[in-house]
Design a protein around this motif. Structure first.
Motif, PDB file in Angstrom:
ATOM      1  N   THR A  34     120.920  42.913  56.832  1.00 31.22           N
ATOM      2  CA  THR A  34     120.213  42.051  57.783  1.00 31.22           C
ATOM      3  C   THR A  34     119.436  42.869  58.800  1.00 31.22           C
ATOM      4  O   THR A  34     118.419  42.423  59.338  1.00 31.22           O
ATOM      5  CB  THR A  34     121.212  41.129  58.488  1.00 31.22           C
ATOM      6  N   ALA A  35     119.925  44.083  59.100  1.00 31.71           N
ATOM      7  CA  ALA A  35     119.295  44.919  60.122  1.00 31.71           C
ATOM      8  C   ALA A  35     117.881  45.307  59.697  1.00 31.71           C
ATOM      9  O   ALA A  35     117.547  45.366  58.523  1.00 31.71           O
ATOM     10  CB  ALA A  35     120.135  46.156  60.378  1.00 31.71           C
ATOM     11  N   GLY A  36     117.032  45.543  60.679  1.00 34.71           N
ATOM     12  CA  GLY A  36     115.665  45.969  60.419  1.00 34.71           C
ATOM     13  C   GLY A  36     114.696  45.371  61.414  1.00 34.71           C
ATOM     14  O   GLY A  36     115.092  44.800  62.441  1.00 34.71           O
ATOM     15  N   THR A  37     113.412  45.483  61.096  1.00 34.54           N
ATOM     16  CA  THR A  37     112.353  44.981  61.967  1.00 34.54           C
ATOM     17  C   THR A  37     111.741  43.735  61.348  1.00 34.54           C
ATOM     18  O   THR A  37     111.286  43.753  60.204  1.00 34.54           O
ATOM     19  CB  THR A  37     111.266  46.046  62.174  1.00 34.54           C
ATOM     20  N   TYR A  38     111.736  42.659  62.117  1.00 34.45           N
ATOM     21  CA  TYR A  38     111.163  41.392  61.676  1.00 34.45           C
ATOM     22  C   TYR A  38     109.825  41.192  62.381  1.00 34.45           C
ATOM     23  O   TYR A  38     109.715  41.417  63.595  1.00 34.45           O
ATOM     24  CB  TYR A  38     112.116  40.229  61.983  1.00 34.45           C
ATOM     25  N   GLN A  39     108.838  40.776  61.590  1.00 32.96           N
ATOM     26  CA  GLN A  39     107.494  40.552  62.127  1.00 32.96           C
ATOM     27  C   GLN A  39     107.216  39.053  62.183  1.00 32.96           C
ATOM     28  O   GLN A  39     107.377  38.350  61.179  1.00 32.96           O
ATOM     29  CB  GLN A  39     106.436  41.228  61.254  1.00 32.96           C
ATOM     30  N   CYS A  40     106.781  38.604  63.329  1.00 35.31           N
ATOM     31  CA  CYS A  40     106.370  37.217  63.516  1.00 35.31           C
ATOM     32  C   CYS A  40     104.837  37.183  63.496  1.00 35.31           C
ATOM     33  O   CYS A  40     104.187  37.785  64.360  1.00 35.31           O
ATOM     34  CB  CYS A  40     106.915  36.681  64.836  1.00 35.31           C
ATOM     35  N   MET A  41     104.255  36.520  62.490  1.00 34.85           N
ATOM     36  CA  MET A  41     102.805  36.453  62.327  1.00 34.85           C
ATOM     37  C   MET A  41     102.329  35.043  62.654  1.00 34.85           C
ATOM     38  O   MET A  41     102.726  34.076  61.997  1.00 34.85           O
ATOM     39  CB  MET A  41     102.400  36.819  60.903  1.00 34.85           C
ATOM     40  N   VAL A  42     101.464  34.937  63.678  1.00 37.81           N
ATOM     41  CA  VAL A  42     100.910  33.644  64.091  1.00 37.81           C
ATOM     42  C   VAL A  42      99.411  33.669  63.786  1.00 37.81           C
ATOM     43  O   VAL A  42      98.691  34.562  64.249  1.00 37.81           O
ATOM     44  CB  VAL A  42     101.154  33.363  65.581  1.00 37.81           C
ATOM     45  N   THR A  43      98.948  32.704  63.004  1.00 41.09           N
ATOM     46  CA  THR A  43      97.535  32.643  62.621  1.00 41.09           C
ATOM     47  C   THR A  43      96.965  31.272  62.966  1.00 41.09           C
ATOM     48  O   THR A  43      97.706  30.301  63.158  1.00 41.09           O
ATOM     49  CB  THR A  43      97.355  32.904  61.116  1.00 41.09           C
ATOM     50  N   VAL A  44      95.619  31.229  63.027  1.00 47.39           N
ATOM     51  CA  VAL A  44      94.898  29.975  63.242  1.00 47.39           C
ATOM     52  C   VAL A  44      94.119  29.691  61.960  1.00 47.39           C
ATOM     53  O   VAL A  44      93.128  30.374  61.664  1.00 47.39           O
ATOM     54  CB  VAL A  44      93.951  30.070  64.455  1.00 47.39           C
ATOM     55  N   PRO A  45      94.555  28.731  61.154  1.00 46.67           N
ATOM     56  CA  PRO A  45      93.905  28.505  59.861  1.00 46.67           C
ATOM     57  C   PRO A  45      92.415  28.179  59.965  1.00 46.67           C
ATOM     58  O   PRO A  45      91.656  28.487  59.052  1.00 46.67           O
ATOM     59  CB  PRO A  45      94.691  27.322  59.271  1.00 46.67           C
ATOM     60  N   GLU A  46      91.983  27.583  61.054  1.00 41.37           N
ATOM     61  CA  GLU A  46      90.583  27.155  61.161  1.00 41.37           C
ATOM     62  C   GLU A  46      89.629  28.308  61.450  1.00 41.37           C
ATOM     63  O   GLU A  46      88.414  28.176  61.259  1.00 41.37           O
ATOM     64  CB  GLU A  46      90.442  26.114  62.268  1.00 41.37           C
ATOM     65  N   VAL A  47      90.156  29.451  61.916  1.00 39.68           N
ATOM     66  CA  VAL A  47      89.294  30.574  62.303  1.00 39.68           C
ATOM     67  C   VAL A  47      89.786  31.823  61.596  1.00 39.68           C
ATOM     68  O   VAL A  47      90.915  32.275  61.835  1.00 39.68           O
ATOM     69  CB  VAL A  47      89.299  30.789  63.832  1.00 39.68           C
ATOM     70  N   ASP A  48      88.976  32.363  60.731  1.00 37.34           N
ATOM     71  CA  ASP A  48      89.338  33.591  60.038  1.00 37.34           C
ATOM     72  C   ASP A  48      89.466  34.744  61.031  1.00 37.34           C
ATOM     73  O   ASP A  48      88.611  34.935  61.899  1.00 37.34           O
ATOM     74  CB  ASP A  48      88.276  33.952  58.989  1.00 37.34           C
ATOM     75  N   VAL A  81     116.395  44.159  64.892  1.00 35.04           N
ATOM     76  CA  VAL A  81     117.771  43.663  64.780  1.00 35.04           C
ATOM     77  C   VAL A  81     118.662  44.796  64.300  1.00 35.04           C
ATOM     78  O   VAL A  81     118.375  45.419  63.253  1.00 35.04           O
ATOM     79  CB  VAL A  81     117.859  42.468  63.815  1.00 35.04           C
ATOM     80  N   ASN A  82     119.740  45.065  65.067  1.00 33.07           N
ATOM     81  CA  ASN A  82     120.742  46.051  64.687  1.00 33.07           C
ATOM     82  C   ASN A  82     122.066  45.340  64.476  1.00 33.07           C
ATOM     83  O   ASN A  82     122.472  44.486  65.276  1.00 33.07           O
ATOM     84  CB  ASN A  82     120.901  47.124  65.769  1.00 33.07           C
ATOM     85  N   VAL A  83     122.763  45.687  63.399  1.00 34.59           N
ATOM     86  CA  VAL A  83     124.052  45.081  63.076  1.00 34.59           C
ATOM     87  C   VAL A  83     125.143  46.113  63.313  1.00 34.59           C
ATOM     88  O   VAL A  83     125.171  47.177  62.667  1.00 34.59           O
ATOM     89  CB  VAL A  83     124.082  44.580  61.625  1.00 34.59           C
ATOM     90  N   ASN A  84     126.050  45.817  64.266  1.00 32.97           N
ATOM     91  CA  ASN A  84     127.137  46.735  64.592  1.00 32.97           C
ATOM     92  C   ASN A  84     128.191  46.716  63.482  1.00 32.97           C
ATOM     93  O   ASN A  84     128.546  45.654  62.959  1.00 32.97           O
ATOM     94  CB  ASN A  84     127.798  46.333  65.908  1.00 32.97           C
ATOM     95  N   GLY A  85     128.700  47.919  63.143  1.00 37.22           N
ATOM     96  CA  GLY A  85     129.750  48.000  62.144  1.00 37.22           C
ATOM     97  C   GLY A  85     130.071  49.427  61.810  1.00 37.22           C
ATOM     98  O   GLY A  85     129.326  50.365  62.151  1.00 37.22           O
ATOM     99  N   PRO A  86     131.241  49.646  61.162  1.00 40.81           N
ATOM    100  CA  PRO A  86     131.652  51.011  60.800  1.00 40.81           C
ATOM    101  C   PRO A  86     130.707  51.593  59.773  1.00 40.81           C
ATOM    102  O   PRO A  86     130.030  50.870  59.045  1.00 40.81           O
ATOM    103  CB  PRO A  86     133.057  50.805  60.230  1.00 40.81           C
TER     104      PRO A  86
END
Length: 630
Positions: free
Chosen positions: A400-414, A424-429
């Motif tokens: 699950t750990a890693g970098t998540y990208q949130c992409m927001v676009t406007v469909p009407e305008v290229d 996100v970091n997941v704690n564990g041994p």
């Protein structure tokens, strides 16, 4: 007396009338005209009739000069044919007579313009008198193709008569005629609105060149007019016509309305775009100045265009185009509206990086303010993981750990898009990624590279050790995303076991690498492996401490060594006893067991244990064999 004189006069008058009647009996018929192109051959035919026949007549040809004088060029009778010398036709004429038909043909070669004259055929009869016929020789030359040239300068509707263009046609005969046309209609008008000035030049060849210059007072409608010339000229048997190419003129006239528009980009405008505004009136006046107004700002246009670079939403609003004619100081206005669409930077909540424990759940949101409807998607490592503003991660693991990208676009305008990231970091041994192999065979005195990949958060500490507790040097350690790759170089001097130990505040993990040293012999072509070490991977929630492994292994080795020494001692004593009794070497019992110790019949005893690092090799005499004799 008077009566006798009167009778004599009457008799003479009768004789004179009879003579005149006799002369008129010779009939000569000729065409009014003969037409021919310059350079061709002309034939002038004369038909006559006489009771005397061809032998009783004389034929003469004359031409009438431009001064009206008659000049003879040819004479023929029953005894002679004479072409007069010193005339323009001396070397170019021939005469053929057909007696049966009474046809006389005058042939003129290489007719020139100067030959356009009147020719006379005179027939004299011995008894019938004299007859005469006349023909005009007409010469024609087709002129060169006509040319037209327009004046390049612009013409204002406020100007008086202005030059439009010049037409010219050269080398024609008779003189060609030029007529000006505007949009397929011949130009005609009063002198104050139109004027045509012709000029004629006579070339040395006698041909004519004609030039015509058109001047007129233009109107706004003339901006789209097509002007050209029509040239008419005579040819044998008729009239022909040819036309020039068409020309246009530049007409300056004032505007009555002004327009302003967005030339680019087409469609919706977004922040960061460059906008090109165009402003133009429906007139054409070089004295007009265009200005763009936006709120309190003004921009003077060059080439009727203005560029707004890197626009923002603050550039939205009305834009006015002002046209000012510096001649009349008349001002015209046009307006357009611009709206710049925008998309604010995306905001992720909670703000990263975020730490969660294994098995827990994480909820995050992503939002961006925009002037239009938006579309939101989540990605991880280039793969689509979620749609919409919300991201929910359940039962978290190290994957699950890693970098998540949130992409927001406007469909009407290229191109209108924004992106935010959430770490996100997941704690564990620590978890050691199982190596490809842990049992390794290497030659003695070589070096082997050991690689260990570990996952865990916080980032675990990695230590390399041997079975006896010696800490090995880490040659490199690289952390890529959530995996730490550690590398150690080990010198192979004997069989050994190396451990990769990883630990953090949540636990530990370890993996063992069993290295087997290989020695190659040349004397007996037999390879003896100095030791055999089995390998295993240790992966437990709580790893076995390296100190414990070292202590247990050392105790076992010591016990095995002691047992081996005791067994060797017993075996040696037994062999020695048998030797003394003569039970080994045959009947004599006196064989020297020390001879040829290194020969091929030597008996070698190998004793080895899975837990020892050395092998003890003995000959039958109880001596230890060196490694190179194995």
């Amino acid at each position: 007396m008077d009566a006798r004189v009167a009778a004599s006069l009457l008799a003479g008058l009768v004789v004179l009338l009879h003579g005149l009647t006799a002369w008129a009996l010779v009939e000569v018929n000729m065409e009014d005209r003969v037409e021919v192109y310059r350079g061709d051959t002309a034939q002038i035919v004369s038909m006559f009739s006489s009771d005397d026949g061809i032998g009783g007549v004389s034929i003469q040809w004359f031409f009438v000069s431009r001064l009206g004088e008659k000049q003879k060029i040819y004479y023929e009778d029953a005894t002679m044919k004479v072409v007069d010398r010193g005339t323009p036709f001396t070397d170019r004429i021939t005469v053929n007579v057909t007696a049966a038909t009474g046809e006389v043909v005058l042939t003129i070669a290489d007719v020139q313009v100067r030959d356009q004259l009147e020719f006379i055929c005179l027939i004299k009869s011995l008894t019938d008198g004299v007859g005469e016929g006349r023909t005009k020789l007409l010469v024609f030359e087709k002129p060169d193709s006509p040319t037209i040239e327009g004046f390049q300068a612009g013409i204002s509707i406020y100007d008086d008569l202005s030059k439009i263009g010049i037409c010219e046609v050269k080398n024609g005969f008779p003189r060609p005629n030029i007529t000006w046309y505007r949009n397929n209609a011949p130009l005609r008008g009063a002198d104050d609105v139109m004027k045509v000035v012709p000029s004629i030049t006579t070339e040395s060849s006698g041909l004519f060149s004609v030039r015509s210059e058109l001047s007129m007072k233009v109107t706004k409608e003339d901006k789209d007019a097509h002007f050209y010339c029509e040239v008419t000229y005579l040819v044998p048997g008729g009239t022909r016509m040819t036309e020039t190419n068409t020309i246009n003129i530049t007409v300056y006239y004032p505007s009555t309305a002004v327009q302003v528009w967005v030339e680019s980009p087409k469609g919706k405008i977004k922040e960061g775009d460059s906008i090109e505004l165009r402003c133009q009136g429906d007139g054409n006046m070089p004295s007009s100045i265009f200005t763009i107004r936006h709120r309190v700002e003004e921009y003077q246009l060059e080439s009727n265009a203005y560029v707004l670079a890197n626009v923002t939403r603050l550039n939205s609003g009305d834009y006015e185009c002002v046209s000012l004619d510096t001649d009349t100081y008349e001002e015209l206005l046009g307006t357009t509206s611009i709206f710049v669409d925008y998309l604010d930077p995306a905001v992720v909540a909670p703000a990263g990086p975020v730490e969660i424990d294994q098995g827990e759940e994480l909820k995050a949101t992503c939002n961006a303010l925009s002037s239009l409807q938006t579309h939101t998607a989540w990605f991880k490592d280039g793969q689509h993981v979620s749609m919409g503003n919300h991201l929910i991660l359940k039962d978290a693991t190290f994957d699950t750990a890693g970098t998540y990208q949130c992409m927001v676009t406007v469909p009407e305008v290229d191109g209108l898009e924004t992106m935010a990231t959430l770490g996100v970091n997941v704690n564990g041994p620590p978890e050691i990624v199982p190596p490809e192999r842990t049992d390794i065979e290497e030659s003695l005195d070589s070096t082997v590279d050991l690689i260990c990949q570990v996952r865990g958060f916080p980032a675990p500490t990695i230590v390399w050790t041997t079975l006896d507790g010696k800490v090995l040097e880490t040659t490199s350690e690289v952390e890529l995303e959530d995996v730490i790759t550690s590398k150690a170089s080990v010198a192979v001097t004997s069989d050994l076991t190396a451990f990769c130990n990883a630990s953090n505040q949540y636990g530990a993990d370890a993996v063992a690498f069993k290295i087997k040293a290989i020695v190659h012999t040349t004397a007996a072509a037999t390879t003896v492996r100095t030791s055999t070490i089995s390998s295993s991977t240790v992966q437990t929630a709580t790893a076995i401490p390296p100190e414990r492994i070292r202590k247990e292994g050392s105790g076992v080795i010591i016990a095995v060594v002691i047992i081996c020494i005791l067994l060797l001692a017993i075996l040696g004593s037994g062999l020695y006893f048998l030797y003394k009794k003569g039970k080994i070497c045959g009947r004599s019992g006196k064989q020297d067991l020390t001879k040829d110790k290194s020969g091929k019949d030597n008996i070698v005893v190998e004793m080895k244990s899975d837990n020892t690092e050395d092998a003890i090799l003995l000959g039958v005499n109880g001596d230890k064999q060196p490694p190179n004799n194995q």
